[in-house]
Motif scaffolding. Structure first.
Motif, PDB file in Angstrom:
ATOM      1  N   HIS A  11     -30.828  -4.575  43.037  1.00 39.13           N
ATOM      2  CA  HIS A  11     -30.188  -3.320  43.430  1.00 39.13           C
ATOM      3  C   HIS A  11     -28.711  -3.357  43.004  1.00 39.13           C
ATOM      4  O   HIS A  11     -28.075  -4.414  43.013  1.00 39.13           O
ATOM      5  CB  HIS A  11     -30.317  -3.098  44.948  1.00 39.13           C
TER       6      HIS A  11
ATOM      7  N   ASP B 185     -30.499  -8.156  52.325  1.00 39.41           N
ATOM      8  CA  ASP B 185     -31.444  -7.114  51.918  1.00 39.41           C
ATOM      9  C   ASP B 185     -32.861  -7.528  52.264  1.00 39.41           C
ATOM     10  O   ASP B 185     -33.700  -7.805  51.413  1.00 39.41           O
ATOM     11  CB  ASP B 185     -31.244  -6.767  50.441  1.00 39.41           C
TER      12      ASP B 185
ATOM     13  N   HIS C 101     -31.533  -9.861  44.449  1.00 40.83           N
ATOM     14  CA  HIS C 101     -32.408  -8.854  43.841  1.00 40.83           C
ATOM     15  C   HIS C 101     -31.555  -8.018  42.902  1.00 40.83           C
ATOM     16  O   HIS C 101     -30.393  -8.365  42.669  1.00 40.83           O
ATOM     17  CB  HIS C 101     -33.142  -8.030  44.892  1.00 40.83           C
TER      18      HIS C 101
ATOM     19  N   HIS D 196     -25.666  -5.350  44.192  1.00 40.14           N
ATOM     20  CA  HIS D 196     -25.711  -6.816  44.068  1.00 40.14           C
ATOM     21  C   HIS D 196     -25.553  -7.293  42.620  1.00 40.14           C
ATOM     22  O   HIS D 196     -25.453  -8.496  42.391  1.00 40.14           O
ATOM     23  CB  HIS D 196     -27.033  -7.348  44.653  1.00 40.14           C
TER      24      HIS D 196
ATOM     25  N   HIS E   5     -38.348  -6.140  51.249  1.00 41.21           N
ATOM     26  CA  HIS E   5     -37.259  -5.195  50.964  1.00 41.21           C
ATOM     27  C   HIS E   5     -37.797  -4.300  49.858  1.00 41.21           C
ATOM     28  O   HIS E   5     -38.586  -4.777  49.037  1.00 41.21           O
ATOM     29  CB  HIS E   5     -36.017  -5.985  50.501  1.00 41.21           C
TER      30      HIS E   5
HETATM   31 ZN   LIG Z   1     -31.274  -3.854  48.282  1.00 42.94          ZN
END
Ligand SMILES: [Zn+2]
Ligand SMILES: [Zn+2]
Length: 256
Positions: free
Chosen positions: A60, A165, A58, A63, A135
């Motif tokens: 965020h 996550d 993802h 990451h 998430h």
């Molecule tokens: Zn996350």
């Protein structure tokens, strides 16, 4: 049978500290990276292929922020091709925001590949499939089928499942999809005492991960995305599983 290795370049959730950088894992034989947190700075000396495939769970920051380090990394160790894979809206957000000229001066030399329309993708010989997870903002888990070194076409591939996550997908279809991995890499951001925080922030706690592993029966379990302020211990609970369990630390490499 020859084993493959996954190198833990960054094993923290949220933010780096003295002992852990943020999420990044690398399979040198196949050139596959799992996420691109700050740990990616450790990549250059491990590269063995002329291509890299970066799978993003993802968008965020813990990451993806390491994507901005790629200019230095590829200067130190050039490769012919770098492909970045993820859900279309996540890739768009990264390109629009992380690589906005107010934040970062130049484009990076990668190609962007949305996974939305394909349930299975070929990554230079590694077969990848994915599933959505719960998430905040959404994330995906990846399942990799990778040929082992010096194996023939009829030998079974090594199977790795990477689920980070996530609130912990324990519906029958997700459990079936995760089952039978040689290595299950599952996030465990919180200990049992912090179950409420895990549920509030869309993460897992130890008992939940052990329950999922008990039902999916990996040959080996690696706990990842460790909360830097609440160091995790496995304790007696781990004895409920038949497989070895390890807590990922930066610099660890795990054979599977
Ligand atoms: Zn996350
Ligand atoms: Zn995270």
């Amino acid at each position: 049978m020859k084993t493959l290795e996954v190198h833990c370049l960054g094993t923290a959730g949220y933010h780096p500290n003295e002992s852990r950088h943020t999420s990044c894992y690398f399979l040198p034989k196949s050139g596959v990276l799992l996420d691109a947190g700050t740990g990616i700075f450790r990549l250059p000396k491990l590269i063995e292929t002329d291509h890299l495939d970066i799978l993003l769970s993802h968008a965020h920051l813990d990451h993806v922020v390491g994507l901005t380090f790629l200019l230095d990394i590829l200067h130190q160790r050039p490769v012919k091709e770098v492909c970045v894979w993820g859900q279309r809206e996540k890739l768009a957000a990264i390109r629009e925001h992380l690589f906005h000229e107010s934040l970062f001066p130049v484009a990076i030399p990668v190609t962007w590949h949305a996974i939305d329309d394909q349930s299975t993708c070929d990554l230079h010989g590694t077969e990848m499939s994915w599933r959505p997870q719960e998430h905040p903002g959404g994330s995906v888990a990846y399942r990799l089928h990778t040929p082992r070194p010096e194996s023939s076409a009829s030998d079974p591939p090594a199977v790795l499942v990477y689920a980070t996550d996530t609130l912990g997908e324990d519906d029958p279809e997700s459990l079936r999809w995760m089952s039978g991995a040689d290595l299950l890499m599952h996030e465990c951001n919180f200990d049992n005492q912090n179950q409420k925080w895990a549920e509030k922030t869309g993460h897992c706690y130890l008992r939940k991960v052990l329950d999922i592993a008990g039902q999916t029966k990996p040959r080996r379990l690696l706990l990842t995305h460790i909360n830097p302020i609440a160091e995790l211990e496995i304790g007696d609970e781990g004895q409920s599983l038949d497989c070895p369990i390890e807590i990922a630390t930066d610099g660890l490499s795990v054979a599977f």
